[in-house]
Write a protein that holds these residues in place. Structure first.
Motif, short mmCIF file in Angstrom:
data_model
loop_
_atom_site.label_atom_id
_atom_site.label_comp_id
_atom_site.label_asym_id
_atom_site.label_seq_id
_atom_site.Cartn_x
_atom_site.Cartn_y
_atom_site.Cartn_z
N ARG A 32 0.83 -1.20 0.00
CA ARG A 32 0.00 0.00 0.00
C ARG A 32 0.87 1.25 0.00
NH1 ARG A 32 -2.86 -3.15 4.52
NH2 ARG A 32 -1.02 -4.33 4.02
N THR A 33 0.26 2.35 -0.37
CA THR A 33 0.93 3.65 -0.39
C THR A 33 0.10 4.61 0.45
OG1 THR A 33 1.77 3.21 -2.63
CG2 THR A 33 1.76 5.52 -1.89
N ALA A 34 0.78 5.38 1.29
CA ALA A 34 0.08 6.38 2.10
C ALA A 34 -0.50 7.43 1.17
CB ALA A 34 1.04 7.03 3.10
N THR A 35 -1.78 7.76 1.38
CA THR A 35 -2.46 8.70 0.49
C THR A 35 -3.35 9.66 1.28
OG1 THR A 35 -4.32 7.18 0.19
CG2 THR A 35 -2.58 7.09 -1.45
N LEU A 92 2.29 -3.22 10.45
CA LEU A 92 2.19 -1.81 10.82
C LEU A 92 0.78 -1.54 11.33
CD1 LEU A 92 3.92 -0.25 7.70
CD2 LEU A 92 4.77 -0.11 10.05
N ARG A 93 0.67 -0.51 12.17
CA ARG A 93 -0.66 -0.09 12.64
C ARG A 93 -1.16 0.98 11.68
NH1 ARG A 93 -3.49 -0.98 17.55
NH2 ARG A 93 -5.16 0.54 17.68
N PHE A 94 -2.17 0.63 10.89
CA PHE A 94 -2.73 1.52 9.88
C PHE A 94 -3.75 2.46 10.49
CE2 PHE A 94 -0.77 -1.54 7.24
CZ PHE A 94 -0.48 -0.87 6.07
N VAL A 95 -3.87 3.61 9.85
CA VAL A 95 -4.85 4.63 10.24
C VAL A 95 -5.60 5.02 8.97
CG1 VAL A 95 -5.21 6.94 11.19
CG2 VAL A 95 -3.32 5.52 12.05
N THR A 96 -6.91 4.89 9.00
CA THR A 96 -7.74 5.41 7.92
C THR A 96 -8.71 6.41 8.55
OG1 THR A 96 -9.27 3.56 8.11
CG2 THR A 96 -7.58 3.38 6.43
N ALA A 97 -8.89 7.50 7.87
CA ALA A 97 -9.76 8.54 8.42
C ALA A 97 -10.38 9.33 7.29
CB ALA A 97 -8.95 9.47 9.32
N THR A 98 -11.55 9.86 7.56
CA THR A 98 -12.17 10.81 6.65
C THR A 98 -12.13 12.18 7.33
OG1 THR A 98 -14.35 10.32 7.54
CG2 THR A 98 -13.70 9.12 5.56
N PHE A 99 -12.14 13.20 6.54
CA PHE A 99 -12.16 14.56 7.09
C PHE A 99 -13.07 15.43 6.26
CE2 PHE A 99 -8.73 14.49 4.02
CZ PHE A 99 -8.87 15.69 3.35
N ARG A 100 -13.57 16.47 6.88
CA ARG A 100 -14.41 17.46 6.20
C ARG A 100 -13.71 18.80 6.27
NH1 ARG A 100 -17.93 15.05 9.66
NH2 ARG A 100 -19.15 13.39 8.74
N VAL A 115 -7.92 9.69 4.25
CA VAL A 115 -6.51 9.45 4.49
C VAL A 115 -6.28 7.96 4.73
CG1 VAL A 115 -4.56 9.90 6.03
CG2 VAL A 115 -6.19 11.72 5.54
N LEU A 116 -5.23 7.43 4.13
CA LEU A 116 -4.72 6.10 4.46
C LEU A 116 -3.25 6.29 4.78
CD1 LEU A 116 -4.65 2.99 4.63
CD2 LEU A 116 -4.05 3.01 2.20
N THR A 117 -2.86 5.92 5.99
CA THR A 117 -1.48 6.07 6.42
C THR A 117 -1.20 5.04 7.51
OG1 THR A 117 0.21 7.66 7.13
CG2 THR A 117 -2.00 7.90 8.10
N TRP A 118 -0.05 5.13 8.13
CA TRP A 118 0.29 4.23 9.23
C TRP A 118 1.22 4.93 10.21
CZ3 TRP A 118 1.43 3.34 4.15
CH2 TRP A 118 2.76 3.49 3.76
N ASP A 119 1.21 4.42 11.42
CA ASP A 119 2.09 4.91 12.48
C ASP A 119 3.49 4.38 12.17
OD1 ASP A 119 3.59 5.17 14.82
OD2 ASP A 119 1.93 4.61 16.14
N THR A 120 4.42 5.28 11.84
CA THR A 120 5.75 4.85 11.43
C THR A 120 6.55 4.24 12.59
OG1 THR A 120 6.64 7.07 11.77
CG2 THR A 120 5.90 6.50 9.55
#
Length: 160
Positions: A32-35, A92-100, A115-120
């Motif tokens: 995956r790629t952080a986006t 890795l511990r992934f984080v997905t979130a939506t924002f307004r 957002v798709l990312t992870w705790d580095t």
């Protein structure tokens, strides 16, 4: 917001005898790629602003957009004292979130993104032994995921 563990590298199972050295190549698993998907039409916040706000909210260092999970794990050589059927993994511990996004002083939401990312700092590497009883393997979510994916398939294949 969702935070969850997922595997980013997975090898094995392999058969090793006492004294063998296993080269855990850390083959990428579901790369995956952080986006940061920004609101359509522009006018929204910059990706860096979104990442800074999210990192502050969860108090963790996050992978910047464009970073790939394949960059996280490194190969290793592991010597075994006894016979085993090891599976090596990295998670890795992934984080997905939506924002307004809304404009300052504006009445409503102007756009939304994801957002798709992870705790580095969350990189976890390890081994599970498919030949060992489950209670002898690490008691962690990444270890359980590796065992479910590779040991269950390994047991089924050896029965046929």
């Amino acid at each position: 917001m969702d935070r969850h563990w997922d595997l980013v590298a997975l090898d094995g199972p392999a058969s090793v005898s006492p004294g063998d050295v296993l080269h855990a190549g850390m083959t990428p698993h579901r790369p995956r790629t952080a986006t940061v998907a920004l609101p359509a039409g522009g006018g929204g916040p910059a990706a860096g602003v979104v990442m800074d706000a999210l990192g502050s909210a969860i108090r963790a260092p996050l992978a910047e957009p464009g970073r790939r999970t394949a960059e996280a794990a490194r190969p290793a050589d592991i010597r075994f004292e006894g016979a085993a059927r090891p599976v090596s993994y990295a998670a890795l511990r992934f984080v997905t979130a939506t924002f307004r996004h809304r404009c300052a002083g504006g009445p409503g939401v102007r756009g939304a993104g994801r957002v798709l990312t992870w705790d580095t700092a969350s990189l976890t590497v390890g081994l599970v032994d498919c030949a060992a009883p489950p209670e002898r393997n690490p008691d962690s979510e990444p270890a359980r995921l590796a065992a479910e994916l590779r040991c269950a398939a390994d047991s089924a294949a050896r029965l046929t």
